[in-house]
Design an enzyme around this catalytic site. Sequence first.
Site, mmCIF file in Angstrom:
data_model
loop_
_atom_site.group_PDB
_atom_site.id
_atom_site.type_symbol
_atom_site.label_atom_id
_atom_site.label_comp_id
_atom_site.label_asym_id
_atom_site.label_seq_id
_atom_site.Cartn_x
_atom_site.Cartn_y
_atom_site.Cartn_z
ATOM 1 N N HIS A 17 0.759 -1.099 0.074
ATOM 2 C CA HIS A 17 0.007 -0.088 0.037
ATOM 3 C C HIS A 17 0.904 1.243 0.065
ATOM 4 C CE1 HIS A 17 -3.152 -2.757 2.004
ATOM 5 N NE2 HIS A 17 -3.496 -2.328 0.698
ATOM 6 N N GLN B 93 3.930 -2.149 4.880
ATOM 7 C CA GLN B 93 4.387 -3.402 5.364
ATOM 8 C C GLN B 93 3.514 -4.365 5.096
ATOM 9 O OE1 GLN B 93 7.485 -2.769 5.815
ATOM 10 N NE2 GLN B 93 7.117 -0.868 6.053
ATOM 11 N N HIS B 94 2.606 -4.152 4.170
ATOM 12 C CA HIS B 94 1.713 -5.225 3.532
ATOM 13 C C HIS B 94 1.971 -5.731 2.356
ATOM 14 C CE1 HIS B 94 -1.075 -2.096 5.838
ATOM 15 N NE2 HIS B 94 -0.314 -2.841 6.701
ATOM 16 N N ILE B 95 2.951 -6.819 2.224
ATOM 17 C CA ILE B 95 3.489 -7.113 1.091
ATOM 18 C C ILE B 95 2.713 -8.491 0.301
ATOM 19 C CG2 ILE B 95 5.712 -8.101 0.117
ATOM 20 C CD1 ILE B 95 7.106 -7.038 3.017
#
Length: 534
Positions: free
Chosen positions: A313, A467-469
């Site tokens: 994101h 950190q939404h990989i």
Amino acid sequence: MNKDISADVVVIGAGVCGSLLATRLARTGRSVLLLESGPKIRRSDLVRRYRESAFKSDFMSPYPYSPQAPQPRYTPTPNDYLDQAGPHPFKAQYIRIFGGTTWHWAAQLWRNVPNDFRTQSLYGVGRDWPISYDDLEDYYYQAEVIAGVGGEPDNGSPRKQPFPMERVPASWLQQRVTERLAPEFRVIDDATGRNSRSYDGRPACCGNNNCMPICPIDAQYHGGIAAQQAEDSGVEVITEAVVYQLEHDRDGRITAANYYDWDKNRHRVTGRTFVLAANAIETPRLLLMSASEQFPEGLANRHDMVGRHLCDHPAIGVTFDADEPLWPGRGPVSPCSIGQFRDGEFRSEHAPFRIDISNGSKVASVTKELLKEGYFGRELEEQVRFRSARRLSIKNALEQLPDPENRVTLSDKRDDMGLPTPRLHWSVGAYEQKGTEQVRQYYDRIAEKLGATNVQHSKPGAFSNRQHITGTLSMGHDPATSVTDAWGRAHGHDNLFMVGTGVMPTVGTCNVTLTAMALALRTADRIVEETRHD
């Protein structure tokens, strides 16, 4: 070399997804081995490390850095573990430790909205998932019960059962922002795994405002709980086990996993079923490192799909001073959001997004600001109180389209174990840029409604990672355009499964952990069904 380790199921990665899957399989009577590259650290020691740290703004300070199992570091000195190939930096942050990265989070556990699974069909952008929202609805609820999730009932994701947890009472900031932004903006409770009452042996939130990097009283769910439950359920756990290669037979079935212990002694583990549950960067890395004569480009990679479609994101933010005291810093750090821009026909033109309203304390950042301005003594004290009571920070979670050129590969650098480090290629495209333009307009409107002064937007063209990989192990029906099937099984390797955020074909507009947890429970049930008579 130790050649005597074997289990029905070998799981690589003791984060929340691998641990949930391992627990479910162990409770069916299967022997399960869980390999974790990082150490096992007591929660009390992590809390102590943060309390004693010199830099409270360094949210990685509680978590030890291990050269044998390196992770990205950016403060106080960047370690360049992730080789940035550009054009935009992808500053992922994750933890290689027993329990994984969800030790370090605000426990947001949102469901996708139904249309997130059909963006190509509905809007002509992104990728359709091989499953629907309905396929995950029950697994969403199972994961919510495990974590103790509460939230806004009417948040865009239909439910068959109510949240298992009541919401944590709204802070003063949330109450005032909700009232003043209505009706133009609808502020809703975040969906979080944070206790409003005693749950699963853990206490209710008492408002420490320290959800990140670690809750001091263990009032919110995290991967350390999941990992310990796996071990308590009979899962054999080996920590400090750095898996560097998977072996296979001539039919492509995985036969063994090879790992180094931290003294770099080699070990070999055999099993019937293998599950990769590292994360969306480390799992592609392992698949690529496992290249062989039969699979020269790496496992599950006949069509060069491993590591592609890297998404996050890409976020922008704004800070300003409201015209009344909001007192951020009392209660949870991440209590509420504006979710009305997560879906709509506009998705064919620009990225959707969710707007996160922070309740984190501003005392430290305001004090630093005032010292630079030359304040001291009683005037400093008065200004710290005045500004920190009114300072509001907002950030967004904006959907990025999957792009095959955004990817994880192997770099030419080596870590302390002699293994190639990840190289990341990442850019933010026009679709996301158009969404960002919309976000900035809404930020200005929100600031106006709150009587803002000192409005500070993040730098144009600069994005932070949430950190939404996702995306690097995308599931799909066609092996030519995906890495796994609808159950997380690797194309071309019948007994190799993958769980975690990497299998998600698109990233949506919400934190991705709950969807990954639901998918992991679904994959576990599939493995149980397929191996029932083994």
